[in-house]
Scaffold this motif. Structure first.
Motif, PDB file in Angstrom:
ATOM      1  N   THR A  32     -20.726 -43.233 -36.293  1.00  0.00           N
ATOM      2  CA  THR A  32     -20.516 -42.621 -35.245  1.00  0.00           C
ATOM      3  C   THR A  32     -20.286 -41.199 -35.147  1.00  0.00           C
ATOM      4  O   THR A  32     -20.172 -40.489 -34.299  1.00  0.00           O
ATOM      5  N   SER A  33     -20.386 -40.673 -36.481  1.00  0.00           N
ATOM      6  CA  SER A  33     -20.173 -39.081 -36.670  1.00  0.00           C
ATOM      7  C   SER A  33     -20.553 -38.490 -37.865  1.00  0.00           C
ATOM      8  O   SER A  33     -21.216 -38.979 -38.650  1.00  0.00           O
ATOM      9  N   GLN A  34     -20.872 -37.091 -38.065  1.00  0.00           N
ATOM     10  CA  GLN A  34     -21.004 -36.199 -38.883  1.00  0.00           C
ATOM     11  C   GLN A  34     -19.918 -35.501 -39.272  1.00  0.00           C
ATOM     12  O   GLN A  34     -19.465 -34.981 -38.478  1.00  0.00           O
ATOM     13  N   ARG A  66     -22.252 -38.599 -43.319  1.00  0.00           N
ATOM     14  CA  ARG A  66     -22.881 -39.168 -42.065  1.00  0.00           C
ATOM     15  C   ARG A  66     -22.094 -40.609 -41.765  1.00  0.00           C
ATOM     16  O   ARG A  66     -22.343 -41.455 -42.857  1.00  0.00           O
TER      17      ARG A  66
END
Length: 160
Positions: free
Chosen positions: A95-97, A92
């Motif tokens: 801004t994203s996974q 993680r």
């Protein structure tokens, strides 16, 4: 998904190959995974709190993730095909996974270094039990042995 803890590293009494033993955090599930010697050594060193003067590969991976302001959210052992387990490392960032394909031994090593939880799919636990049931009596003996081991059985045996 079932959350698991690393119970320890032991050796297969028949082949002398290392086995990482996962045990359900809140269940009686036990999952033995045969792994390589180098991966077992890295897990054992981490479990025993041994630090090296220079980073090992799994330390490097954890450092890279940290440097990119990310963290390992969890690892997931999600499949078992032809006696091979498959895992993903979920990272993680702000801004994203991102999910990254991994061997279970590498994913476990990264999870131990980052403090991330280890999950195993219920289907994988079921398949691993079916594989044991389908095989001959020596596999039954091994299953009995794995179910009978206790944390104190691992002791210093985990340093491969």
């Amino acid at each position: 998904m079932i959350e698991m803890n690393v119970q320890g590293i032991t050796l297969d009494p028949m082949t002398n190959m290392p086995i990482v033993v996962l045990k359900g955090k809140e269940t009686d599930h036990v999952l033995p995974i045969w792994i390589g010697v180098f991966e077992a050594n890295a897990i054992a060193m981490q479990l025993e709190g041994i630090t090296r003067p220079r980073p090992m590969t799994h330390d490097l991976i954890s450092s890279i993730i940290d440097s990119l302001n990310g963290y390992v959210e969890y690892i997931h052992i999600h499949d078992l095909k032809d006696n091979t387990y498959y895992a993903e490392i979920t990272i993680r960032t702000s801004t994203s996974q991102v999910k990254i394909d991994s061997r279970p031994s590498d994913a476990i090593n990264v999870a131990l270094r980052s403090g991330a939880p280890i999950f195993v799919s219920e289907e994988v636990l079921e398949k691993s039990q079916l594989d044991t049931i389908d095989n001959d009596s020596s596999e039954d003996d091994l299953k009995d042995w794995l179910e009978s081991i206790k944390p104190e059985d691992f002791g210093k045996q985990s340093s491969i």
